[in-house]
Write an enzyme that holds these catalytic residues in place. Structure first.
Site, PDB file in Angstrom:
ATOM      1  N   PHE A 210      26.866  12.182  48.465  1.00  0.00           N
ATOM      2  CA  PHE A 210      27.003  13.611  48.782  1.00  0.00           C
ATOM      3  C   PHE A 210      28.492  13.920  48.891  1.00  0.00           C
ATOM      4  O   PHE A 210      29.185  13.368  49.753  1.00  0.00           O
ATOM      5  CB  PHE A 210      26.307  13.971  50.104  1.00  0.00           C
ATOM      6  CG  PHE A 210      26.273  15.471  50.342  1.00  0.00           C
ATOM      7  CD1 PHE A 210      25.139  16.217  50.077  1.00  0.00           C
ATOM      8  CD2 PHE A 210      27.403  16.140  50.801  1.00  0.00           C
ATOM      9  CE1 PHE A 210      25.112  17.597  50.269  1.00  0.00           C
ATOM     10  CE2 PHE A 210      27.390  17.516  51.000  1.00  0.00           C
ATOM     11  CZ  PHE A 210      26.246  18.252  50.734  1.00  0.00           C
ATOM     12  N   ASP A 319      35.893   9.484  49.900  1.00  0.00           N
ATOM     13  CA  ASP A 319      35.485  10.716  50.590  1.00  0.00           C
ATOM     14  C   ASP A 319      35.140  10.359  52.040  1.00  0.00           C
ATOM     15  O   ASP A 319      34.088   9.789  52.328  1.00  0.00           O
ATOM     16  CB  ASP A 319      34.280  11.323  49.862  1.00  0.00           C
ATOM     17  CG  ASP A 319      33.746  12.575  50.555  1.00  0.00           C
ATOM     18  OD1 ASP A 319      34.184  12.883  51.686  1.00  0.00           O
ATOM     19  OD2 ASP A 319      32.872  13.243  49.970  1.00  0.00           O
TER      20      ASP A 319
HETATM   21  O1  PSZ Z   1      23.461  20.288  53.466  1.00  0.00           O
HETATM   22  C1  PSZ Z   1      24.703  20.295  53.446  1.00  0.00           C
HETATM   23  O2  PSZ Z   1      25.408  21.085  52.805  1.00  0.00           O
HETATM   24  C2  PSZ Z   1      25.419  19.240  54.207  1.00  0.00           C
HETATM   25  S1  PSZ Z   1      24.637  18.356  55.360  1.00  0.00           S
HETATM   26  C3  PSZ Z   1      25.977  17.384  55.611  1.00  0.00           C
HETATM   27  C4  PSZ Z   1      26.998  17.716  54.838  1.00  0.00           C
HETATM   28  C5  PSZ Z   1      26.695  18.808  54.041  1.00  0.00           C
HETATM   29  N1  PSZ Z   1      28.133  16.996  54.803  1.00  0.00           N
HETATM   30  C6  PSZ Z   1      29.259  17.466  54.135  1.00  0.00           C
HETATM   31  C7  PSZ Z   1      30.050  16.542  53.271  1.00  0.00           C
HETATM   32  C8  PSZ Z   1      29.976  15.142  53.394  1.00  0.00           C
HETATM   33  O3  PSZ Z   1      29.184  14.563  54.307  1.00  0.00           O
HETATM   34  C9  PSZ Z   1      30.747  14.350  52.538  1.00  0.00           C
HETATM   35  C10 PSZ Z   1      30.714  12.861  52.641  1.00  0.00           C
HETATM   36  N2  PSZ Z   1      31.531  14.925  51.607  1.00  0.00           N
HETATM   37  C11 PSZ Z   1      31.614  16.261  51.477  1.00  0.00           C
HETATM   38  C12 PSZ Z   1      30.888  17.099  52.290  1.00  0.00           C
HETATM   39  C13 PSZ Z   1      31.015  18.579  52.110  1.00  0.00           C
HETATM   40  O4  PSZ Z   1      31.627  19.134  53.207  1.00  0.00           O
HETATM   41  P1  PSZ Z   1      31.379  20.688  53.563  1.00  0.00           P
HETATM   42  O5  PSZ Z   1      29.946  20.807  53.993  1.00  0.00           O
HETATM   43  O6  PSZ Z   1      32.358  20.933  54.660  1.00  0.00           O
HETATM   44  O7  PSZ Z   1      31.663  21.460  52.353  1.00  0.00           O
END
Ligand code: PSZ
Length: 493
Positions: A210, A319
């Site tokens: 992710f 990441d």
């Molecule tokens: O459902 C969602 O959009 C979620 S639930 C948990 C996340 C997003 N985590 C964000 C995340 C991450 O865990 C890693 C390893 N890389 C990038 C992201 C993206 O970060 P945001 O959500 O701040 O854009």
């Protein structure tokens, strides 16, 4: 009806921000253990009647399918999240792992109410052009990952990864053209989304990863179909992420073979995509795949992957959006690999409050405005981050995480031994821990029952329960967690 709800939400945030309020004067000088509550305390099932009514109201203007309950942030303290029905829960999910030092930490409250800081909150600046002070120096000195002296802040995790990818592409093309100026043809074709100006480069990612939901990031996200369905994507290579068998000590040979298989596949894909005319400019990976189910790999795997990236001239992007900020017991998850040269790019967000990415000097964009947007982060978040770093140091929170993490993992091992038909694969680093249920329905039912007893946990992958407490999660909080989980499991039919 909806407007009354919005007014109410606004009222809560205004009360929180009021300088010299009852709350601030009472607690500003206490450490988190002194100011937070002793234990969970439940008044209703969750969501309670007030949450349900608010959900109904909000449902008229938004999709609330993912909303669990409404919070009362004014009453929340440290590790305890209070909801609008007065239920006080031990929160080991912390807004998807993004509350670094607990709710309403007195040190952050002080930052918020310090009159000298008001201008920083009032004047959201275009950080690419005009700067506030150099909070970044703090970030560079203490937390810069090994080998990295440059950092770019951004607004969120996806935005950070998106710009990190662009940085890797720019670096790769500059290398390819020998750092000469782009041709006229490149300049013309980039304006109409065509090669060679928009080259067919790729980013290699892993199944189960992710990295965010924006269009570029989404092409490297492979945790759940619901994130991706109906969205056009890039044809980029996807390697298998090792599926380790637990307990690790019983499957040493099998797991080493599994990791070797995945690494072999990575090299094959790099070669194939080069032949296809879509060379891999960068490899992106999480130190622990979080959303995908808390999937771990060994330091040896990451070390070999790093070498593969170097051998093939691909940038190596780690990441750390979810693993960064101390939750694994070290500030960065990748520090557990023990490498001097662990990465070319390290992105972050969540517990660091601002998003952003570090990178090596070689990846510095060659011109201004190549990596740019309106805000490029938020100075008030940098201000909070510098105070969070002070608290982490002052309260030795990396040691706290390491101690609590050991107790948590040990407790999870005990529970899975006691309830082998329900639980398996306890795993973790620091307090970044997880355990699998026998199926998704059982996982979901355990989580709801635990929540009604005052323990708010997260889920990930297909049937995994994940623990993402704040860094101020102490051993007595671990015991509260384990007691509630034990009660739920004992009642489980
Ligand atoms: O459902 C969602 O959009 C979620 S639930 C948990 C996340 C997003 N985590 C964000 C995340 C991450 O865990 C890693 C390893 N890389 C990038 C992201 C993206 O970060 P945001 O959500 O701040 O854009």
């Amino acid at each position: 009806m909806a407007s009354s709800l919005l007014t109410r939400q606004l009222a809560i945030s205004l009360r929180l921000a009021a300088p010299g309020s009852r709350y601030v004067s009472k607690t500003a000088t206490k450490s988190v253990s002194e100011f937070e509550y002793d234990a969970p305390s439940m008044k209703t099932a969750v969501p309670g009647p007030k949450s349900q009514e608010l959900l109904r109201q909000l449902g008229e203007i938004q999709n609330v399918g993912a909303v669990h309950f409404f919070c009362n942030y004014e009453e929340s303290r440290g590790n305890y999240l209070v909801d609008v029905d007065g239920n006080r829960m031990l929160d080991v999910y912390t807004q998807i792992s993004s509350i670094p030092i607990g709710y309403n930490h007195p040190a952050l409250m002080k930052v918020m109410t310090n009159p000298n800081n008001v201008v920083i909150f009032l004047n959201l600046a275009v950080l690419g052009i005009v700067k506030f002070e150099d909070f970044l120096v703090e970030m560079m000195v203490w937390i810069a990952p090994s080998g990295m002296r440059r950092v770019q802040t951004m607004a969120c995790g996806s935005c950070s990864n998106e710009n990190a990818f662009k940085t890797m592409f720019i670096w790769y093309r500059n290398k390819e053209r020998g750092y000469a100026n782009p041709s006229e043809q490149e300049v013309d074709t980039c304006m109409i989304n065509q090669s060679p100006g928009c080259p067919d480069l790729s980013i290699l990612s892993f199944m189960g990863a992710f990295h965010g939901r924006t269009l570029g990031c989404l092409a490297t996200t492979h945790s759940k179909a619901i994130h991706k369905l109906d969205i056009p994507s890039f044809d980029w290579p996807i390697a298998p992420f090792p599926k380790l068998q637990y307990p690790l000590e019983e499957f040493v040979r099998e797991n080493a073979q599994e990791e070797a298989r995945c690494l072999e596949e990575v090299e094959d894909l790099i070669v194939k995509w080069r032949q296809k005319g879509k060379p891999v400019a960068g490899i992106v990976i999480e130190p622990i795949q979080a959303e995908g189910g808390d999937n771990h790999a060994s330091p040896d795997f990451f070390s070999k992957l790093r070498n593969i990236a170097r051998k093939h001239g691909c940038a190596f992007h780690v990441d750390e959006v979810q693993t960064g900020g101390g939750t694994t017991g070290k500030f960065w998850g990748h520090e557990h690999w023990g490498l001097d040269d662990p990465a070319d790019v390290v992105s972050f967000s969540k517990k660091l409050l601002t998003g952003g990415y570090y990178h090596r000097d070689e990846l510095k964009p060659d011109k201004p405005y190549r990596i740019f947007n309106t805000w490029m982060g938020d100075p008030s978040k940098n201000l909070f981050l510098s105070e969070v770093l002070n608290v982490i140091r002052r309260e030795n929170l990396l040691e706290v995480v390491t101690r609590s993490g050991k107790a948590l993992l040990q407790g999870l091992y005990t529970l899975q031994t006691q309830y082998p038909h329900i639980l398996s694969r306890a795993r973790g680093q620091g307090t970044f821990c997880a355990i699998d249920a026998c199926n998704d329905a059982t996982r979901d039912s355990i989580m709801i029952k635990a929540r009604n007893k005052g323990l708010f946990m997260g889920s990930c992958g297909e049937k995994t329960i994940r623990f993402r407490p704040a860094l101020v999660f102490k051993e007595y909080h671990v015991h509260q967690l384990l007691n509630i989980l034990n009660d739920v499991l004992a009642e489980h039919k």
